[in-house]
Enzyme design. Structure first.
Site, mmCIF file in Angstrom:
data_model
loop_
_atom_site.group_PDB
_atom_site.id
_atom_site.type_symbol
_atom_site.label_atom_id
_atom_site.label_comp_id
_atom_site.label_asym_id
_atom_site.label_seq_id
_atom_site.Cartn_x
_atom_site.Cartn_y
_atom_site.Cartn_z
ATOM 1 N N HIS A 23 47.316 37.859 66.740
ATOM 2 C CA HIS A 23 47.751 36.494 66.415
ATOM 3 C C HIS A 23 48.954 36.491 65.479
ATOM 4 O O HIS A 23 49.208 35.496 64.805
ATOM 5 C CB HIS A 23 46.582 35.706 65.813
ATOM 6 C CG HIS A 23 45.418 35.629 66.749
ATOM 7 N ND1 HIS A 23 45.393 34.774 67.827
ATOM 8 C CD2 HIS A 23 44.274 36.339 66.810
ATOM 9 C CE1 HIS A 23 44.261 34.951 68.491
ATOM 10 N NE2 HIS A 23 43.560 35.903 67.901
ATOM 11 N N GLU B 279 49.309 48.224 44.930
ATOM 12 C CA GLU B 279 49.351 48.093 43.470
ATOM 13 C C GLU B 279 49.851 49.357 42.774
ATOM 14 O O GLU B 279 50.450 49.256 41.711
ATOM 15 C CB GLU B 279 48.020 47.605 42.890
ATOM 16 C CG GLU B 279 46.854 48.529 42.961
ATOM 17 C CD GLU B 279 45.593 47.905 42.373
ATOM 18 O OE1 GLU B 279 45.666 47.063 41.475
ATOM 19 O OE2 GLU B 279 44.493 48.298 42.820
ATOM 20 N N TRP C 257 51.262 42.440 26.782
ATOM 21 C CA TRP C 257 51.521 42.252 28.214
ATOM 22 C C TRP C 257 52.145 40.861 28.312
ATOM 23 O O TRP C 257 51.481 39.862 28.085
ATOM 24 C CB TRP C 257 50.203 42.330 28.979
ATOM 25 C CG TRP C 257 50.343 42.310 30.469
ATOM 26 C CD1 TRP C 257 50.586 43.371 31.287
ATOM 27 C CD2 TRP C 257 50.215 41.161 31.325
ATOM 28 N NE1 TRP C 257 50.620 42.953 32.600
ATOM 29 C CE2 TRP C 257 50.400 41.612 32.656
ATOM 30 C CE3 TRP C 257 49.965 39.804 31.116
ATOM 31 C CZ2 TRP C 257 50.344 40.750 33.747
ATOM 32 C CZ3 TRP C 257 49.917 38.952 32.206
ATOM 33 C CH2 TRP C 257 50.101 39.428 33.511
ATOM 34 N N ARG D 143 44.945 49.216 29.552
ATOM 35 C CA ARG D 143 44.840 47.797 29.874
ATOM 36 C C ARG D 143 46.137 47.262 30.496
ATOM 37 O O ARG D 143 46.139 46.187 31.098
ATOM 38 C CB ARG D 143 44.521 46.995 28.605
ATOM 39 C CG ARG D 143 43.144 47.293 28.033
ATOM 40 C CD ARG D 143 42.995 46.729 26.644
ATOM 41 N NE ARG D 143 42.968 45.280 26.615
ATOM 42 C CZ ARG D 143 41.863 44.550 26.562
ATOM 43 N NH1 ARG D 143 40.683 45.133 26.533
ATOM 44 N NH2 ARG D 143 41.917 43.243 26.518
ATOM 45 N N ASN E 61 45.900 38.020 21.734
ATOM 46 C CA ASN E 61 45.725 38.196 23.171
ATOM 47 C C ASN E 61 45.256 36.865 23.725
ATOM 48 O O ASN E 61 44.299 36.293 23.201
ATOM 49 C CB ASN E 61 44.669 39.292 23.425
ATOM 50 C CG ASN E 61 44.409 39.511 24.903
ATOM 51 O OD1 ASN E 61 45.158 39.041 25.753
ATOM 52 N ND2 ASN E 61 43.344 40.239 25.200
ATOM 53 N N GLY E 62 45.921 36.349 24.747
ATOM 54 C CA GLY E 62 45.542 35.050 25.300
ATOM 55 C C GLY E 62 46.771 34.176 25.433
ATOM 56 O O GLY E 62 47.901 34.647 25.337
ATOM 57 N N GLU F 130 40.985 46.178 50.913
ATOM 58 C CA GLU F 130 40.948 47.010 49.708
ATOM 59 C C GLU F 130 41.914 48.201 49.829
ATOM 60 O O GLU F 130 42.605 48.543 48.866
ATOM 61 C CB GLU F 130 39.499 47.478 49.460
ATOM 62 C CG GLU F 130 39.299 48.424 48.298
ATOM 63 C CD GLU F 130 39.704 47.865 46.940
ATOM 64 O OE1 GLU F 130 40.010 46.671 46.823
ATOM 65 O OE2 GLU F 130 39.724 48.658 45.979
ATOM 66 N N CYS G 212 46.927 42.290 26.844
ATOM 67 C CA CYS G 212 47.211 42.761 25.489
ATOM 68 C C CYS G 212 46.019 43.504 24.897
ATOM 69 O O CYS G 212 44.869 43.173 25.167
ATOM 70 C CB CYS G 212 47.524 41.591 24.571
ATOM 71 S SG CYS G 212 48.835 40.551 25.179
ATOM 72 N N LYS H 84 44.669 45.951 33.316
ATOM 73 C CA LYS H 84 43.334 46.340 33.764
ATOM 74 C C LYS H 84 42.390 45.152 33.750
ATOM 75 O O LYS H 84 41.587 44.976 34.648
ATOM 76 C CB LYS H 84 42.804 47.466 32.857
ATOM 77 C CG LYS H 84 41.408 47.962 33.233
ATOM 78 C CD LYS H 84 41.413 48.618 34.603
ATOM 79 C CE LYS H 84 40.022 49.040 35.052
ATOM 80 N NZ LYS H 84 39.994 49.269 36.516
ATOM 81 N N LYS I 122 44.958 48.815 47.244
ATOM 82 C CA LYS I 122 45.134 50.066 46.481
ATOM 83 C C LYS I 122 46.550 50.587 46.653
ATOM 84 O O LYS I 122 47.198 50.987 45.698
ATOM 85 C CB LYS I 122 44.152 51.157 46.942
ATOM 86 C CG LYS I 122 42.729 51.042 46.510
ATOM 87 C CD LYS I 122 42.449 51.208 45.051
ATOM 88 C CE LYS I 122 42.614 49.935 44.286
ATOM 89 N NZ LYS I 122 41.544 49.011 44.215
HETATM 90 O O1 M6R Z 1 37.481 43.249 36.040
HETATM 91 P P1 M6R Z 1 37.436 42.536 37.357
HETATM 92 O O2 M6R Z 1 36.654 43.245 38.377
HETATM 93 O O3 M6R Z 1 37.013 41.092 37.226
HETATM 94 O O4 M6R Z 1 38.952 42.518 37.836
HETATM 95 C C1 M6R Z 1 39.348 41.837 38.990
HETATM 96 C C2 M6R Z 1 40.733 42.267 39.432
HETATM 97 O O5 M6R Z 1 41.677 41.967 38.438
HETATM 98 C C3 M6R Z 1 40.805 43.762 39.744
HETATM 99 O O6 M6R Z 1 39.870 44.136 40.712
HETATM 100 C C4 M6R Z 1 42.214 44.140 40.233
HETATM 101 O O7 M6R Z 1 42.454 43.567 41.478
HETATM 102 C C5 M6R Z 1 42.369 45.654 40.276
HETATM 103 N N1 M6R Z 1 43.657 46.022 39.777
HETATM 104 C C6 M6R Z 1 42.242 46.206 41.642
HETATM 105 O O8 M6R Z 1 42.440 47.577 41.683
#
Ligand code: M6R
Length: 610
Positions: A506, A490, A74, A27, A100-101, A483, A2, A605, A487
């Site tokens: 395996h 997501e 959110w 965000r 937010n929370g 990674e 949020c 975010k 990418k």
């Molecule tokens: O702000 P942070 O680095 O702590 O965030 C951690 C993850 O939420 C963040 O890396 C998330 O996996 C991203 N969407 C990856 O692209």
């Protein structure tokens, strides 16, 4: 998660709130709303969907006011719809708030309020706050005191702002676990969940701490704890500029952030590399370096992409510092009763510096006496402020939900940390110089890789309809496989798995057929011969292979369908180079699928709830 923005001052707040909400869109959110007070009457406008829809509705209504709150939601409790969107009100519509929370004990509070006759409109945890504060207003308390007393009954996390039509000259804002700042202006003040929402109007920022509550008027602010102790706050001037948070001519923030990596990497190492001495200089670790030379163990905790950076660091630390290193998801670490003592140094890697699990893991570490070290991007973030010491990665604001430039900056800063500690232990000056020189070349090498953008876009076109992807790597490049897969999944919603290449036999090898693209991260290093064997295994089963390989490797060309070459560097830095083509591949596939690259569905975010 949020987004929160609020305004009180001598201007019309409606366009300012919309502008602030647009800055917070990155965000991640699913609904948006604003609440204002005009001549003692409150108006709430909210909807499921985008801020632009809210803006269109507000233009028709032509509302004007000098005080108001805006929110992007959110969803956590209750589906995304207009009723569950914020602000939430008391029954008589005189009070509204945004949050937010998560209010963890909301069911208990709701039951008591319902027994006292309160009626609820939404499924949210937030609405209980509106009625709970109202219950204290009915006992004769003013809005500040009523909010203070209500928050004393609440378990959970909040960044919160409240406005009460009967005291229309003030915003009440409080924080516990979710970031909240006050932007201090001339004849106007702002509140926001992050500085980007107010940057166009002020650079003078007050960071609220957990347990603090502020009363903000047009020309003043006062901060106390929720238990009414006075708190003196400092106004900090931030250096971030508006240019840094704009798209700068690129169609998406993600592409802009991928393309600016040569610059962000330069910023990460600026003034920190001592090539002649073969070491690094990191001001944030100076006060603690002697303790770090004496630790029994390094732990690294983080989430998502930052956790992948931690995995690379594990290889770096153990290879060069020769101290046992463990990497763990912050969400697991915090709940498994970890054994930590004062000779454990724990790194908390976080772009945002606000990730709830990572922050909780940090607090747990401090309680248990470990050394807490932050590796953060956002200056002044909670993790940065609460760590014993730490290093900023200086990647600049990262707006795209998919982390790109923060990852490469995390890696280069972790390499600097490795160099600093290893040289103070037993790394020779010659080896130190070799690594330092290699670090200094990385920004230009990334710039070279970025020139392959068109070629990678063509490959993306060929593979955009694939249903699954496998990413394989070994050693330093195993975390890059993870990674690359993260990418892709997501932002393109294609199922993708990252695996250590040797593990393929395996289990995952069963998936391989002509419909399965396999991305091998196969630069020339100690594991090269082994990974070539893995490539042969995939080829023998008809898998379609894209390889990331070292310049000059002609052998690999004949084995795979596509090869993307990266320049030579030392093994520990290869992930910084090998990940860049994978970022571009994921980006182009998602764009070709017509998806919202910067705000992928369901993602936020900064994950400020558990
Ligand atoms: O702000 P942070 O680095 O702590 O965030 C951690 C993850 O939420 C963040 O890396 C998330 O996996 C991203 N969407 C990856 O692209």
């Amino acid at each position: 998660m949020c987004g929160i923005v609020g305004y009180i001052g001598n201007k019309n707040c409606v366009p300012l709130l919309i502008e602030g909400l647009k800055r917070l869109e990155y965000r991640g959110y699913d609904s948006a709303g604003i609440g204002i007070i005009d001549e003692g009457i409150s108006f709430i406008v909210k909807n499921k969907g985008k801020v632009s829809e809210l803006q269109n509705r507000l233009e028709v209504l032509n509302l004007k006011a000098n005080i108001g709150l805006g929110h992007t939601r959110w969803a956590t409790h209750g589906i995304p719809n207009e009723i569950n969107a914020h602000p939430h009100q008391n029954e008589e519509g005189t009070l509204f708030l945004i949050h937010n929370g998560i209010i963890e004990n909301y069911k208990t509070i709701k039951k008591v309020l319902q027994q006292n006759g309160y009626k609820f409109q939404s499924e949210t945890d937030t609405e209980v706050l509106a009625h709970l504060i109202d219950s204290f207003l009915r006992k004769g308390f003013d809005i500040f005191k009523a909010t203070q007393l209500a928050l004393q009954e609440v378990d959970g996390t909040y960044g919160l702002a409240v406005i009460y039509a009967k005291e229309p000259d003030r915003i009440i804002a409080a924080r516990k676990g979710s970031p909240l700042i006050i932007g201090v202006g001339q004849n106007e003040n702002f509140i926001a969940s992050d500085v980007s929402a107010v940057l166009a109007h002020t650079k003078n920022i007050i960071y609220l701490e957990d347990g603090e509550i502020a009363l903000i008027t047009e020309n003043d602010y006062q901060v106390k704890t929720i238990h009414n102790e006075e708190v003196i706050k400092e106004v900090e001037e931030i250096s971030m500029t508006l240019d840094e948070i704009d798209k700068g001519g690129y169609p998406h923030f993600m592409l802009k952030e991928i393309m600016e990596q040569p610059e962000s990497l330069r910023n990460s190492i600026r003034g920190r590399l001592l090539i002649d001495e073969g070491t690094a200089k990191l001001g944030g670790l100076e006060n603690i370096i002697d303790d770090l030379l004496d630790v029994d163990r390094f732990l690294i905790t983080a989430c998502g992409t930052s956790w992948h950076a931690g995995l690379v660091a594990e290889y770096m630390f153990e290879q060069f510092i020769r101290v046992p290193t463990e990497v763990e998801y912050a969400s697991e670490f915090r709940y498994r009763n970890p054994i930590i003592n004062k000779k454990d140094a724990v790194f908390f890697i976080s772009q945002s510096g606000e990730t709830a699990d990572t922050l909780a893991a940090l607090r747990e570490t401090k309680l248990r006496g470990g050394i807490a070290l932050g590796v953060c991007n956002v200056v002044g973030s909670s993790i940065a402020r609460e760590s014993d010491s730490g290093v900023y990665i200086h990647a600049g604001p990262e707006i795209g939900v998919a982390s790109t430039k923060a990852f490469t900056s995390q890696l280069i800063v972790l390499a600097l940390i490795t160099l600093l500690i290893a040289r103070r232990k037993n790394l020779s000056i010659e080896n130190g110089r070799e690594i330092a020189k290699a670090i200094s070349k990385i920004p230009d090498q990334v710039a070279e890789i970025l020139k392959l953008n068109n070629k990678i876009e063509e490959i993306a076109d060929e593979f955009k309809d694939a249903k699954n992807f496998l990413y394989l790597g070994r050693g330093y490049n195993f975390p890059v496989a993870l990674e690359g897969a993260l990418k892709l999944k997501e932002i393109s919603y294609i199922h993708a798995e990252g695996y250590p290449a040797a593990e393929m036999k395996h289990g995952p090898i069963a998936l391989i057929d002509e419909n399965m693209p396999v991305v091998f991260i196969a630069p020339k290093d100690a594991t090269y011969d082994k990974i070539i064997s893995n490539i042969q295994e995939v080829k023998a089963r008809g898998g379609r292979i894209i390889a990331i390989a070292s310049e000059g490797d002609d052998e690999i060309k004949d084995m795979v369908e596509h090869v993307i070459y990266i320049p030579q560097t030392v093994a520990m830095l290869k992930p910084i180079l090998s990940v860049v083509p994978l970022q571009l591949l994921a980006y182009h596939i998602a764009v070709k699928k017509g998806l919202n690259v910067d705000q992928p569905r369901n993602l936020a975010k900064s994950v400020t709830v558990e």
